[in-house]
Design an enzyme around this catalytic site. Structure first.
Site, short mmCIF file in Angstrom:
data_model
loop_
_atom_site.label_atom_id
_atom_site.label_comp_id
_atom_site.label_asym_id
_atom_site.label_seq_id
_atom_site.Cartn_x
_atom_site.Cartn_y
_atom_site.Cartn_z
N LYS A 133 -52.34 99.88 -31.05
CA LYS A 133 -51.87 98.44 -31.10
C LYS A 133 -50.86 98.38 -31.57
O LYS A 133 -49.65 99.31 -30.63
CB LYS A 133 -52.35 97.43 -30.70
N ASN A 134 -50.57 98.52 -32.65
CA ASN A 134 -48.82 98.05 -33.01
C ASN A 134 -48.20 99.18 -33.32
O ASN A 134 -47.19 99.32 -34.02
CB ASN A 134 -49.53 97.54 -34.53
N ARG A 183 -43.26 82.58 -38.14
CA ARG A 183 -42.56 83.83 -37.98
C ARG A 183 -41.16 84.20 -37.39
O ARG A 183 -41.39 84.21 -36.42
CB ARG A 183 -43.69 84.45 -37.30
N ILE A 208 -48.25 87.15 -46.48
CA ILE A 208 -47.62 87.20 -45.90
C ILE A 208 -47.54 86.70 -45.00
O ILE A 208 -45.63 85.91 -44.24
CB ILE A 208 -48.10 88.39 -44.83
N ASP A 214 -53.63 91.60 -41.59
CA ASP A 214 -54.32 91.87 -40.53
C ASP A 214 -55.68 91.95 -41.16
O ASP A 214 -56.52 92.29 -39.90
CB ASP A 214 -53.62 93.28 -39.36
N VAL A 249 -37.40 85.71 -36.13
CA VAL A 249 -37.39 87.05 -36.21
C VAL A 249 -35.41 87.26 -37.15
O VAL A 249 -34.79 88.14 -36.48
CB VAL A 249 -37.36 87.20 -34.59
N CYS A 302 -45.96 80.03 -33.98
CA CYS A 302 -47.48 80.51 -33.48
C CYS A 302 -48.26 80.48 -34.53
O CYS A 302 -48.40 79.63 -35.39
CB CYS A 302 -46.93 82.95 -32.86
N ARG A 309 -57.02 90.35 -26.94
CA ARG A 309 -55.78 91.32 -27.12
C ARG A 309 -55.24 92.85 -27.02
O ARG A 309 -54.23 93.43 -27.53
CB ARG A 309 -54.24 90.36 -27.35
#
Ligand code: UD1
Length: 416
Positions: free
Chosen positions: A22-23, A121, A326, A304, A123, A116, A396
């Site tokens: 996915k990433n 998070r 993180i 993750d 940017v 979220c 997702r």
């Protein structure tokens, strides 16, 4: 709202095919914006995040032909340089259109992602990097409005290692005038996969996979064919599931070379692991041993995979410590795991887990993508029935998770 019903206690046995990452697929789909030629992608996973990204690109004017796992994208005619709030709020990776749009069209309007579940998070690193390349950026009405003549190469130092930040700037730099050097860049394998795709489009990129990436911009990128790498987090999730529930599973189409830290921790937990080409076999015929985990950017232990290891530690022999460095709020699975009987104490970014010999099934709620995976793992290892609610998070990022687990012998079904 859909749920998963899991009858725990069955070991996992058999083969499971690993999907495309996915990433890696998300930034690579955005790379199509950098060229007016068509791009052919293979091994694209069927996931809700991928559909959301395709919708976002289509509403900008990108045409997409789908055939199984193949996608052909053409950004020959783009009429809208915007990523609206409705899309960005459901998927933060939408920010990845910012660099390509600005670099090719000189303008982009992308909604600020906002907070979220797993943390704030921001940017800011994406924005600072583009400003260093000459972009004028205003934040207005919740949108990042970026404008620029042709971007100029720059030396950019990341204060924090950011995966999508590195990817956004690498894509922008590929069409900039001159040389861009990204320092303290993310070394994640997905960054390397994106770099390989850009190189096949004609970009000049050196050092992807190290913390210094050097990109020499070009005026035009052309079409290319690229196959998306296997998903290392999906791979790790199935391995931890088998280490927790017991059994003997083989991942096919996987890559062990990008899972070093995860495989080492599983061996420390007592699993037997054999690697042969793109196959990874894991055998676990006893209760796992507790393992300490500390998340950090690649090649260290991935954030993750933190929730999945926490689930395994709840039923392990001994006590363990899980440290999340993180994201500031990535322990939301703890409360749900406790509902199954797990003994976990949290102090700041550290969780201390006292392994117990059995968890008992209960109704629990998924809160984010990887937390959901940890609840499924706990349900597979628990006695009796576990109902996992709100599984849209799982859809997702995990392709057909219940059918893949069922094929391994898990008793799991979706309740619509
Ligand atoms: C990516 C992954 C996500 C993974 C994460 C960390 C994708 C689509 N998502 O997310 O699955 O959990 O890497 O491996 O690839 N930060 C800032 N300012 C910024 C950017 C980031 O402060 O401008 C902070 C974040 O809040 C976080 C840390 O840096 O604390 C790392 O975030 P980052 O690597 O950017 O995560 P994503 O790229 O969003």
């Amino acid at each position: 709202m859909q749920k998963l019903a899991i009858q725990g206690g069955s070991p996992l046995n058999g083969e499971v095919n690993i999907s495309g990452a996915k990433n890696a697929a998300l930034p690579i789909l955005c790379a199509s914006l950098l060229s007016s030629d068509s791009l052919h992608f293979d091994n694209v996973p069927e996931l809700n995040d991928i559909s959301t990204m395709c919708k976002l690109l289509q509403q900008m004017g990108v045409t997409i032909e789908a055939n199984g796992r193949q996608r052909v994208l053409s950004a020959a005619h783009i009429d809208k340089l915007e990523a609206p709030y409705d899309m960005v709020k459901t998927m933060r990776a939408s920010i990845l259109v910012l660099g390509p749009l600005l670099a090719r069209f000189g303008e982009a309007r992308v909604s600020l992602p906002g907070g979220c579940a797993i943390g704030s998070r921001p940017v800011d690193l994406h924005i600072k990097g583009l400003q260093a390349m000459g972009a004028e950026i205003q934040i207005e009405h919740g949108y990042i409005h970026a404008q620029s003549k042709r971007l100029k190469g720059a030396r950019i130092f990341f204060d924090l290692v950011s995966v999508t930040g590195t990817e956004n700037l690498m894509m922008a730099a590929a069409l900039a005038d001159g040389v861009t050097i990204l320092e303290n860049a993310a070394r994640e394998p997905e960054v390397v996969d994106l770099a390989n795709c850009l190189i096949s489009m004609g970009a000049s990129i050196e050092g992807a996979g190290s913390d210094t990436i050097c990109i020499t911009g070009t005026e035009r990128l052309h079409g290319a064919i690229h196959c998306i790498m296997p998903d290392r987090i999906e791979s790790g999730t199935f391995l931890v599931a088998a280490a927790s529930a017991g059994g003997n599973i083989t991942l096919t189409n996987a890559r062990a070379d990008i899972l070093d830290n995860v495989l080492e921790k599983l061996q420390e937990a007592g699993a037997l692991i054999k690697v042969s080409g793109n196959l990874i076999n894991l055998q676990m015929h006893k209760r796992p041993l507790a393992v300490n985990v500390r998340t950090a950017p690649y090649p260290a232990f991935p954030t993750d995979m933190q929730a999945q290891f926490m689930a395994m530690n709840t039923i392990a022999e001994g006590s363990s410590m899980v440290v999340e460095t993180i994201f500031e709020n990535r322990f939301m699975h703890v409360q749900e795991l406790r509902r199954l009987g797990a003994q976990i104490e949290v102090e700041g970014n550290t969780a201390v887990i006292k392994g117990c010999s059995r968890l008992e099934g209960a109704t629990i709620m998924a809160t984010d993508l990887r937390a959901s995976a940890s609840l499924v793992i706990a349900g597979l290892a628990a006695q009796g029935e576990t109902i996992v609610d709100r599984i849209y998070h799982l859809d997702r990022g995990y392709e057909h998770i219940e059918s893949k687990l069922s094929a391994l012998g898990a008793q799991i079904r979706r309740i619509k």
